[in-house]
Design an enzyme around this catalytic site. Structure first.
Site, PDB file in Angstrom:
ATOM      1  CD  GLU A   1      -2.489   1.837  -3.275  1.00  0.00           C
ATOM      2  OE1 GLU A   1      -1.857   2.133  -2.429  1.00  0.00           O
ATOM      3  OE2 GLU A   1      -3.801   2.115  -3.399  1.00  0.00           O
TER       4      GLU A   1
ATOM      5  CG  ASP B   1      -3.295   6.111  -4.316  1.00  0.00           C
ATOM      6  OD1 ASP B   1      -4.424   5.309  -4.543  1.00  0.00           O
ATOM      7  OD2 ASP B   1      -2.704   5.875  -3.057  1.00  0.00           O
TER       8      ASP B   1
ATOM      9  CG  HIS C   1      -3.646   8.801  -0.773  1.00  0.00           C
ATOM     10  ND1 HIS C   1      -4.251   9.385   0.031  1.00  0.00           N
ATOM     11  CD2 HIS C   1      -3.917   7.501  -0.842  1.00  0.00           C
ATOM     12  CE1 HIS C   1      -5.478   8.864   0.397  1.00  0.00           C
ATOM     13  NE2 HIS C   1      -5.301   7.706  -0.118  1.00  0.00           N
TER      14      HIS C   1
ATOM     15  CD  GLU D   1      -7.483   4.512  -5.308  1.00  0.00           C
ATOM     16  OE1 GLU D   1      -6.778   4.048  -4.498  1.00  0.00           O
ATOM     17  OE2 GLU D   1      -8.616   5.342  -5.006  1.00  0.00           O
TER      18      GLU D   1
ATOM     19  CG  HIS E   1      -1.886   1.166   1.278  1.00  0.00           C
ATOM     20  ND1 HIS E   1      -1.627   1.906   2.402  1.00  0.00           N
ATOM     21  CD2 HIS E   1      -2.992   1.412   0.669  1.00  0.00           C
ATOM     22  CE1 HIS E   1      -2.797   2.852   2.466  1.00  0.00           C
ATOM     23  NE2 HIS E   1      -3.359   2.606   1.251  1.00  0.00           N
TER      24      HIS E   1
HETATM   25 CA    CA Z   1      -4.967   3.794  -3.109  1.00  0.00          CA
END
Ligand code: CA
Length: 328
Positions: free
Chosen positions: A63, A65, A78, A169, A36
């Site tokens: 991950e 973002d 993020h 994401e 994360h």
């Molecule tokens: Ca995220």
């Protein structure tokens, strides 16, 4: 007699079908560890350093973002703001908006590269959000583009022989649209250019916005593995709808708990069960060794999520600890 042959034939067909579909999903069948924002428990989130560390810890996915810059470069960050992980206030004080925020979208890629990135802090008090993590304001970290991060991961896959995936994401598509930007189209084009095209490629695409994720599947014709993120109680009632376009749901871990009985034992929500019945994987977020909630230890929290609740993967700030747990 015919009946028996027919029954044998039928069970053969069913078995073959089951084996085939099992092979198809086998790739994503193991319990997966998603780093994360990188190894963000140890280094400032979303820096290439935090990603390299998570890579070395053997997370299955890293991950990203994604938020667009003024000149349409997807930045790995993020929030749509720069306030709480950079020195933007000191470097570009004039770029503050009336609401007191500095927006990624107001900065060109070159301007963004001038900022120093630090451990997450509260802009009002200047104090670290997680006080036992990497110190605020130390060393030298920068922002980077999605392309730079893909090249880091693909480069490491080449030099180490591992095959670690990406888990991007799409952040706040509505905000991007209001600013005349189609972030999904831009991200899908980059993914395609770097060879991430369908479910066997090592990429999972996630979004909170259900309308947008559905659009990614139906209008933008993506064949990628898609995860519908959910964080508001009640959203789990839409699981059969999510199953029409997504391959997994990504719930906030707290949505797995419906409550506690009079002995303090957890009462589970139907989320994991319903998702599995609908053919969806469950990747829960976010498991942190320094934010345990009601759990006495990280081991207990991991045991709850991965063994008892039976999720298929977890997002964690501490990929080393979860990789160890999963391998045990
Ligand atoms: Ca995220």
């Amino acid at each position: 007699m015919y009946k028996i042959y027919f029954l044998i034939f039928l069970s053969f067909i069913t078995l073959t079908h089951r084996l085939n579909s099992q092979n198809k999903v086998n790739e994503k069948n193991k319990k997966i560890v998603i780093a994360h924002r990188g190894a963000s428990g140890y280094l400032p989130e979303h820096t290439l350093e935090a990603k390299s560390m998570a890579y070395a810890m053997n997370a299955d996915y890293l991950e990203q973002d994604l938020v667009l810059s003024k000149d349409d470069i997807p930045i790995v960050i993020h929030d749509i703001y720069l306030d709480d992980i950079t020195d933007v206030e000191a470097k570009f004080p004039e770029k503050i908006r009336d609401d007191g925020h500095f927006y990624v979208i107001d900065f060109s890629y070159n301007e963004l590269l001038q900022l120093n990135v630090t451990e997450r802090f509260d802009p009002k008090t200047k104090k670290a959000v997680f006080e036992n993590r990497f110190p605020v304001g130390k060393s030298n970290f920068k922002l980077h583009s999605f392309q730079d991060e893909i090249e880091l991961i693909q480069g490491l896959n080449k030099s180490t022989g591992k095959n670690i995936g990406i888990y991007p994401e799409i952040k706040n598509p509505k905000f991007h649209r209001e600013n005349k930007k189609d972030i999904s189209k831009i991200v899908l084009k980059i993914l395609n250019d770097y060879g991430y095209k369908n479910k066997t490629d090592n990429c999972i695409l996630q979004c909170f916005d259900a309308t947008e994720l559905k659009r990614i599947r139906n209008d933008l014709k993506s064949e990628l593995f898609l995860t519908q993120l959910i964080e508001i109680p009640g959203q789990e009632e839409l699981i059969s709808e999510y199953a029409t376009y997504a391959d997994a749901v990504g719930p906030w871990i707290k949505l797995l708990i419906a409550g506690y009985d009079k002995n303090g034992k957890i009462i589970f929500s139907d989320l994991v069960k319903d998702a599995h019945v609908a053919g969806l994987k469950v990747h829960a977020f976010t498991l942190r060794a320094d934010q345990l909630g009601d759990f006495p230890s990280f081991e207990k929290l991991l045991d709850f999520g991965l063994n008892v609740a039976g999720v298929d993967g977890v997002f964690t700030d501490f990929p080393d600890k979860v990789v160890d747990f999963v391998n045990k």
